[in-house]
Enzyme design. Structure first.
Site, mmCIF file in Angstrom:
data_model
loop_
_atom_site.group_PDB
_atom_site.id
_atom_site.type_symbol
_atom_site.label_atom_id
_atom_site.label_comp_id
_atom_site.label_asym_id
_atom_site.label_seq_id
_atom_site.Cartn_x
_atom_site.Cartn_y
_atom_site.Cartn_z
ATOM 1 N N ALA A 65 0.861 -1.183 0.000
ATOM 2 C CA ALA A 65 0.000 0.000 0.000
ATOM 3 C C ALA A 65 0.894 1.227 0.000
ATOM 4 O O ALA A 65 2.035 1.176 0.487
ATOM 5 C CB ALA A 65 -0.873 -0.001 1.247
ATOM 6 N N GLY A 110 0.557 -5.307 0.563
ATOM 7 C CA GLY A 110 -0.618 -5.418 -0.302
ATOM 8 C C GLY A 110 -0.303 -6.047 -1.651
ATOM 9 O O GLY A 110 -1.186 -6.614 -2.296
ATOM 10 N N GLU A 113 -0.332 -9.665 -1.067
ATOM 11 C CA GLU A 113 -1.729 -10.032 -0.767
ATOM 12 C C GLU A 113 -2.557 -10.114 -2.051
ATOM 13 O O GLU A 113 -3.365 -11.029 -2.215
ATOM 14 C CB GLU A 113 -2.312 -9.024 0.233
ATOM 15 N N GLU A 133 4.694 -5.291 7.026
ATOM 16 C CA GLU A 133 3.884 -4.280 7.727
ATOM 17 C C GLU A 133 4.294 -4.048 9.170
ATOM 18 O O GLU A 133 4.190 -2.923 9.675
ATOM 19 C CB GLU A 133 2.394 -4.655 7.689
HETATM 20 N N1 COA Z 1 4.583 3.403 -0.485
HETATM 21 C C1 COA Z 1 4.979 4.609 -0.920
HETATM 22 N N2 COA Z 1 6.153 4.804 -1.551
HETATM 23 C C2 COA Z 1 6.934 3.749 -1.745
HETATM 24 C C3 COA Z 1 6.596 2.456 -1.309
HETATM 25 C C4 COA Z 1 5.349 2.305 -0.649
HETATM 26 N N3 COA Z 1 4.902 1.122 -0.236
HETATM 27 N N4 COA Z 1 7.588 1.608 -1.630
HETATM 28 C C5 COA Z 1 8.533 2.343 -2.244
HETATM 29 N N5 COA Z 1 8.148 3.640 -2.317
HETATM 30 C C6 COA Z 1 8.875 4.760 -2.913
HETATM 31 C C7 COA Z 1 10.068 5.160 -2.056
HETATM 32 O O1 COA Z 1 9.673 6.022 -1.011
HETATM 33 C C8 COA Z 1 10.954 5.827 -3.078
HETATM 34 O O2 COA Z 1 10.473 7.125 -3.296
HETATM 35 P P1 COA Z 1 11.550 8.362 -3.511
HETATM 36 O O3 COA Z 1 12.223 8.031 -4.812
HETATM 37 O O4 COA Z 1 10.673 9.562 -3.572
HETATM 38 O O5 COA Z 1 12.470 8.332 -2.336
HETATM 39 C C9 COA Z 1 10.679 5.034 -4.354
HETATM 40 O O6 COA Z 1 9.436 4.346 -4.144
HETATM 41 C C10 COA Z 1 11.755 3.981 -4.618
HETATM 42 O O7 COA Z 1 11.914 3.189 -3.469
HETATM 43 P P2 COA Z 1 13.316 3.038 -2.666
HETATM 44 O O8 COA Z 1 12.994 2.759 -1.232
HETATM 45 O O9 COA Z 1 14.214 4.183 -2.944
HETATM 46 O O10 COA Z 1 13.888 1.742 -3.380
HETATM 47 P P3 COA Z 1 14.891 0.655 -2.752
HETATM 48 O O11 COA Z 1 15.307 -0.213 -3.881
HETATM 49 O O12 COA Z 1 15.948 1.310 -1.932
HETATM 50 O O13 COA Z 1 13.997 -0.206 -1.732
HETATM 51 C C11 COA Z 1 12.008 -1.425 -1.065
HETATM 52 C C12 COA Z 1 12.910 -0.956 -2.243
HETATM 53 C C13 COA Z 1 10.787 -2.077 -1.688
HETATM 54 C C14 COA Z 1 12.771 -2.433 -0.207
HETATM 55 C C15 COA Z 1 11.607 -0.187 -0.206
HETATM 56 O O14 COA Z 1 11.102 0.823 -1.079
HETATM 57 C C16 COA Z 1 10.536 -0.479 0.808
HETATM 58 O O15 COA Z 1 10.836 -1.031 1.862
HETATM 59 N N6 COA Z 1 9.289 -0.078 0.500
HETATM 60 C C17 COA Z 1 8.183 -0.230 1.436
HETATM 61 C C18 COA Z 1 7.674 -1.638 1.439
HETATM 62 C C19 COA Z 1 6.584 -1.820 2.492
HETATM 63 O O16 COA Z 1 6.769 -1.615 3.662
HETATM 64 N N7 COA Z 1 5.392 -2.224 1.976
HETATM 65 C C20 COA Z 1 4.259 -2.475 2.818
HETATM 66 C C21 COA Z 1 3.451 -1.270 2.973
HETATM 67 S S1 COA Z 1 2.066 -1.587 4.019
#
Ligand code: COA
Length: 257
Positions: A65, A110, A113, A133
């Site tokens: 999400a 999500g 999911e 999460e």
């Molecule tokens: N919601 C909003 N933005 C998100 C996102 C999410 N779930 N997942 C990634 N993004 C955004 C990041 O904030 C980043 O934005 P920016 O360029 O403005 O900084 C962009 O997408 C790229 O992600 P980034 O974190 O820089 O890539 P990465 O390769 O270093 O890491 C992940 C990738 C997937 C490991 C990391 O983005 C992450 O942990 N995301 C959240 C996953 C999560 O917790 N999902 C469950 C949500 S309930």
């Protein structure tokens, strides 16, 4: 409806919905959820579509999400968002055609999911899957605490949800979460190959098989097997059953409805 956050494509019986917010790693916000639902309605109304593939643009399937929207949530808003996502999961399960989650990259929260509400998951060897999460102080809200344990068992589901760790595709396959893993550079090609082969099969048998497995899963074995007997019998209401047998005996390809 024209879409801003997903792409919709349909070719020769195979529809593809591509989550398309690559700068957010295809994180699910209200707009994407609503467009996704609209696309699923479109799929369910179109008898030409025989298989549905879900995938994502860039290096992510869906990275969960959109965390930005959590900042605005109170309990009622959170409930509405989760309920809407659940409705989408049930819509996917109710489609009478095979639905494949083609997990090309991150399938987190999500994203995993939604993938688990598909009939099965294929993953690129570079994909990462998980329910992170609890790292954000919340729990999965789109079915993760329920579908994951049904797929991999309670112990593994708890380990994944409580630690929030990301699994590599190979480990997800070992656990039975992912059905097959393909190299990233030929991934979509391999998924499309399977999708096209399913599109060539009979709609009736695929839909009956999907429904028998889904509906029987939560029943006791005796009632589940009785359900199978009835579903098996119903297949003979379609000409496909005799056509399949005749084609085999005549050593030719079957022509299904
Ligand atoms: N919601 C909003 N933005 C998100 C996102 C999410 N779930 N997942 C990634 N993004 C955004 C990041 O904030 C980043 O934005 P920016 O360029 O403005 O900084 C962009 O997408 C790229 O992600 P980034 O974190 O820089 O890539 P990465 O390769 O270093 O890491 C992940 C990738 C997937 C490991 C990391 O983005 C992450 O942990 N995301 C959240 C996953 C999560 O917790 N999902 C469950 C949500 S309930």
């Amino acid at each position: 409806m024209s879409y801003q956050t997903i792409l919709f494509d349909h070719e020769a019986g195979v529809a593809t919905i591509t989550f398309n917010r690559p700068d957010r790693l295809n994180a699910l916000n209200h707009e994407m959820l609503s467009e996704f639902k609209d696309a699923l309605n479109r799929v369910s109304r179109d008898p030409e579509i025989r298989v549905l593939l879900l995938t994502g643009t860039g290096r992510s399937f869906i990275a969960g999400a959109d965390i930005q929207v959590f900042l605005e949530f109170d309990p009622l808003a959170a409930q509405a968002f989760a309920a809407s996502a659940h409705e989408t999961g049930f819509k996917l399960e109710a489609l009478p055609i095979p639905v494949i989650a083609a997990v090309n990259g991150f399938a987190l929260g999500g994203g995993l999911e939604m993938a688990m509400a598909c009939d099965f998951i294929y993953a690129a060897d570079t994909a990462r899957l998980g329910q992170p999460e609890t790292n954000l102080g919340i729990i999965p809200g789109f079915g993760g605490t329920q579908r994951l344990s049904r797929l991999v068992g309670k112990g593994v589901a708890k380990e994944m949800v409580l630690t929030g760790r990301l699994l590599e595709a190979a480990e997800a396959k070992t656990l039975g979460l992912v059905a097959r893993v393909f190299p990233a550079d030929t991934f979509m090609e391999e998924c499309l190959k399977v999708a096209r082969s399913l599109a060539a099969k009979g709609r009736v048998s695929l839909s009956a098989a999907k429904a028998a497995i889904d509906r029987g899963f939560d029943l006791d074995l005796r009632n589940a097997c009785l359900l199978e007997v009835d579903s098996f019998a119903l297949c003979f209401a379609s000409p496909d059953a005799h056509e399949g047998a005749r084609a085999f005996l005549e050593k030719r390809q079957p022509k299904f409805l």
